[in-house]
Design an enzyme around this catalytic site. Sequence first.
Site, PDB file in Angstrom:
ATOM      1  CD  GLU A 262      14.241  14.880  77.952  1.00 57.40           C
ATOM      2  OE1 GLU A 262      13.737  15.618  78.828  1.00 57.40           O
ATOM      3  OE2 GLU A 262      14.705  13.766  78.215  1.00 57.40           O
ATOM      4  N   PRO A 263      12.781  19.296  73.780  1.00 54.66           N
ATOM      5  CG  PRO A 263      12.934  20.172  71.606  1.00 54.66           C
ATOM      6  CD  PRO A 263      13.499  19.099  72.511  1.00 54.66           C
ATOM      7  CB  CYS A 331     -19.248  27.451  88.821  1.00 53.15           C
ATOM      8  SG  CYS A 331     -20.702  27.489  87.777  1.00 53.15           S
ATOM      9  CD  GLU A 332     -13.191  26.444  90.523  1.00 54.12           C
ATOM     10  OE1 GLU A 332     -12.456  27.177  91.219  1.00 54.12           O
ATOM     11  OE2 GLU A 332     -13.480  25.281  90.818  1.00 54.12           O
ATOM     12  CE1 TYR A 360       3.720  20.736  79.093  1.00 55.60           C
ATOM     13  CE2 TYR A 360       4.650  22.743  78.147  1.00 55.60           C
ATOM     14  CZ  TYR A 360       4.799  21.439  78.604  1.00 55.60           C
ATOM     15  OH  TYR A 360       6.034  20.845  78.536  1.00 55.60           O
TER      16      TYR A 360
HETATM   17  C1  LIG Z   1       8.038  18.757  80.594  1.00 48.22           C
HETATM   18  C2  LIG Z   1       9.348  18.164  80.265  1.00 48.22           C
HETATM   19  C3  LIG Z   1      10.025  18.536  79.097  1.00 48.22           C
HETATM   20  C4  LIG Z   1       9.530  19.610  78.175  1.00 48.22           C
HETATM   21  O1  LIG Z   1       9.533  20.868  78.758  1.00 48.22           O
HETATM   22  P1  LIG Z   1       9.227  22.166  77.836  1.00 48.22           P
HETATM   23  O2  LIG Z   1       9.291  23.284  78.777  1.00 48.22           O
HETATM   24  O3  LIG Z   1       7.872  21.977  77.256  1.00 48.22           O
HETATM   25  O4  LIG Z   1      10.287  22.208  76.783  1.00 48.22           O
HETATM   26  C5  LIG Z   1      11.202  17.893  78.809  1.00 48.22           C
HETATM   27  N1  LIG Z   1      11.703  16.923  79.614  1.00 48.22           N
HETATM   28  C6  LIG Z   1      11.079  16.546  80.750  1.00 48.22           C
HETATM   29  C7  LIG Z   1      11.687  15.488  81.581  1.00 48.22           C
HETATM   30  C8  LIG Z   1       9.893  17.149  81.114  1.00 48.22           C
HETATM   31  O5  LIG Z   1       9.288  16.782  82.249  1.00 48.22           O
END
Ligand SMILES: *Cc1c(COP(=O)(O)O)cnc(C)c1O
Length: 402
Positions: A262-263, A331-332, A360
């Site tokens: 899950e990258p 304004c922070e 992000y």
């Molecule tokens: C945020 C997240 C990711 C991705 O993380 P990266 O650091 O962007 O690779 C993968 N799996 C889950 C469950 C997440 O919450």
Amino acid sequence: MSLESLAVRFGTPLYVDSADHILERLGLFQRALSGREHLICYAVKANPALAILKLLAERGAGFDIVSGGELERVLAAAPEAVDRVVFSGVGKTAEEIDRALAAGILEFNVESEAELELLATRAKKLKRRARFALRVNPDVFAETHPYISTGLHEHKFGIDIRQARRIYREAGGNRWLEAHGISVHIGSQIRAADPFGAAAARVSQLVAQLRQDGIALQSIDVGGGLGIDYHDGRFDAASIVREYVGAIESALAGFEGRLLLEPGRFLVAQAGALVTRVLNVKRNGRKTFVITDAAMNDLIRPALYQAYHEIVPVRPRAGKSRVVDVVGPVCETGDFFARDRRLAPVRPGDLLVLLDAGAYGMAQASNYNSRPRAAEVLVVGAKARLIRRRETMEDLLATERV
Ligand SMILES: *Cc1c(COP(=O)(O)O)cnc(C)c1O
């Protein structure tokens, strides 16, 4: 592609993403995993732009989603890829579960026993068998910012790995649940391969125990979290990916099923830049502030995680560099992109680029200070395409009544 011409054409602040770069990164993972059945599930939250989802779906990627909203994005951009979606997240609602069941996603990554019960109830109601994976918390420490570390017992994420075997066994008695896989995700912006290997090893051990119990899981999802070097973008990404995949593969030796990754960040961070125009340069005592038209509402990472982004002028001027703070108009005091940073001389009207802002960045943009969110452009080959128009004040006011 000239950033100057893009800034003139689309205005600033402007996010610019490179499609070629994103696909190149996807290819690194796909090649490193070519020896086994796998699925790269892009973490949508890193950059949820529809055009990016479509781009990745066309190359065979699946998606990791963490909300019903992200599911709607996948359905809007690439409905054909819905059977490649895994649904993570610690607080899924009944409505979100129903929508995902009806859409036919690949698997639910379940984060508590209560969620598994809810999933079973909804599956029975909709008469749809739910494929699930328990997201286990492996109690592995990974060096990263505390806000994005997730793999320790003290974090809210996942199910205690010591409870998982019992929960899988008990779920076996429910005909509306199918134990499909197991998942783990230890955090984000992790630069070393070892913690991923350690987490995979713990999961692998559990998978072997479950096999003894007669539960044969089809997939292991080792999550995302591979980090990049924000200080030196020219690192060797291919060898990082090979090392990362190598650490996971050696921990999973003996597992014949499908490997899911899950990258998020590693695919899109360096593909994206935030282009901003200098509004003003001012001095307060001994400090010099470069004030840009982008602010923390456009890119919150420096304020939220003390994150570093390289900042470079689009057209460097001759002359002595100076130590400055680069700040936005919000304004922070926390509204800064860099503090005490050495920067080439800049003048009002100059363009600056914040590098490695593809992950992000736009994803966490807000309307704080009633600032419309930036436009976003995707560069494909030699062409730039507006994939998200700049918000207008009408957009911002549309949901409100006096
Ligand atoms: C945020 C997240 C990711 C991705 O993380 P990266 O650091 O962007 O690779 C993968 N799996 C889950 C469950 C997440 O919450």
